[in-house]
Design a protein around this motif. Structure first.
Motif, short mmCIF file in Angstrom:
data_model
loop_
_atom_site.label_atom_id
_atom_site.label_comp_id
_atom_site.label_asym_id
_atom_site.label_seq_id
_atom_site.Cartn_x
_atom_site.Cartn_y
_atom_site.Cartn_z
N UNK A 10 0.85 -3.68 -5.92
CA UNK A 10 -0.57 -4.12 -5.67
C UNK A 10 -1.03 -3.62 -4.41
N UNK A 11 -2.19 -3.08 -5.04
CA UNK A 11 -2.90 -2.49 -3.30
C UNK A 11 -4.30 -2.01 -3.67
N UNK A 12 -4.67 -2.68 -2.68
CA UNK A 12 -6.55 -2.41 -2.86
C UNK A 12 -7.09 -1.60 -1.18
N UNK A 13 -7.87 -0.84 -2.10
CA UNK A 13 -8.14 -0.55 -1.25
C UNK A 13 -8.92 -0.69 -0.26
N UNK A 14 -9.47 -0.24 1.48
CA UNK A 14 -10.70 -1.00 2.20
C UNK A 14 -11.50 -0.12 2.39
#
Length: 226
Positions: A10-14
């Motif tokens: 999983x990832x999230x843009x910063x």
């Protein structure tokens, strides 16, 4: 301790302040390799080592996933996807969606709140769109995490590994014709691991249940303080 599994890429843009903006899935996890480059400074005095610095400098992370889904990889690598008109599967209009009718090659936005029987309705969708790559595209900074499954003293444990700031880069998968037997190939992408402005670059935490680990990972990708 034995590591026996890997899941939940999983990832999230910063954002501009290095805050996460919300979790996104990267597809099925195949493997993950992290390589670190540490500072290496040593001071000798009186013929012996008296000071040393082996702190984190930067790193690389290489992940393999099951599918090179354009809808997943394009935004991760800073590319755009064109929107295509596709026939909607909705039986009635859904709040928040925009629908269109088609006459010849022209599409007209639906202004009413109901569908007319016998009329085909369309919506815009990037799932079947064209990926457009430009030399000016810039991949976003993201936070990236995954969950490792371990066995410790006969009991299952679930460890969250989290990288605070990563930027992935383009790569092209190997292509091969089908032979006498089916051979599965996967997609690998490589990213640079770096420190945030506050110096933090990674977090880890181990849990007794997968549900707890998953909740923690989701919170790291949702809570703006991470």
């Amino acid at each position: 301790m034995a590591r026996i599994g890997l899941k939940n890429f999983k990832y999230s843009p910063l954002d501009a302040d290095e805050n996460v903006t919300g979790p996104k899935s990267l597809g099925k996890a195949i493997d993950c390799k992290v390589s670190l480059e540490l500072n290496s400074a040593e001071l000798f005095g009186d013929d012996t080592l008296i000071e040393s610095d082996y702190t984190f400098n930067k790193g690389t992370v290489t992940i393999s996933i099951d599918d090179d889904d354009d809808a997943v990889l394009a935004p991760l690598l800073g590319h755009s996807i064109s929107e295509e008109y596709v026939v909607t599967t909705d039986k009635t209009p859904t709040s928040g969606k925009v629908y269109y009718t088609k006459s010849g090659s022209e599409y007209t936005k639906l202004t009413g709140s109901t569908f007319t029987s016998g009329t085909t309705y369309y919506e815009k969708n990037t799932s079947y769109g064209e990926v457009i790559r430009k030399d000016t595209d810039v991949a976003p900074y993201i936070a990236f995490g995954r969950i490792l499954t371990k066995i410790v003293n006969g009991a299952y444990k679930y460890k969250v590994e989290f990288l605070n700031k990563v930027k992935f880069k383009d790569s092209m998968p190997d292509e091969k014709t089908k032979g006498e037997s089916v051979e599965f190939t996967t997609v690998s992408i490589e990213g640079s691991v770096m420190k945030k402005k506050n110096g933090e670059w990674s977090r880890t935490k181990t849990f007794n249940t997968y549900a707890e680990a998953n909740d923690y990972l989701t919170s790291l990708l949702t809570n703006s303080s991470n």
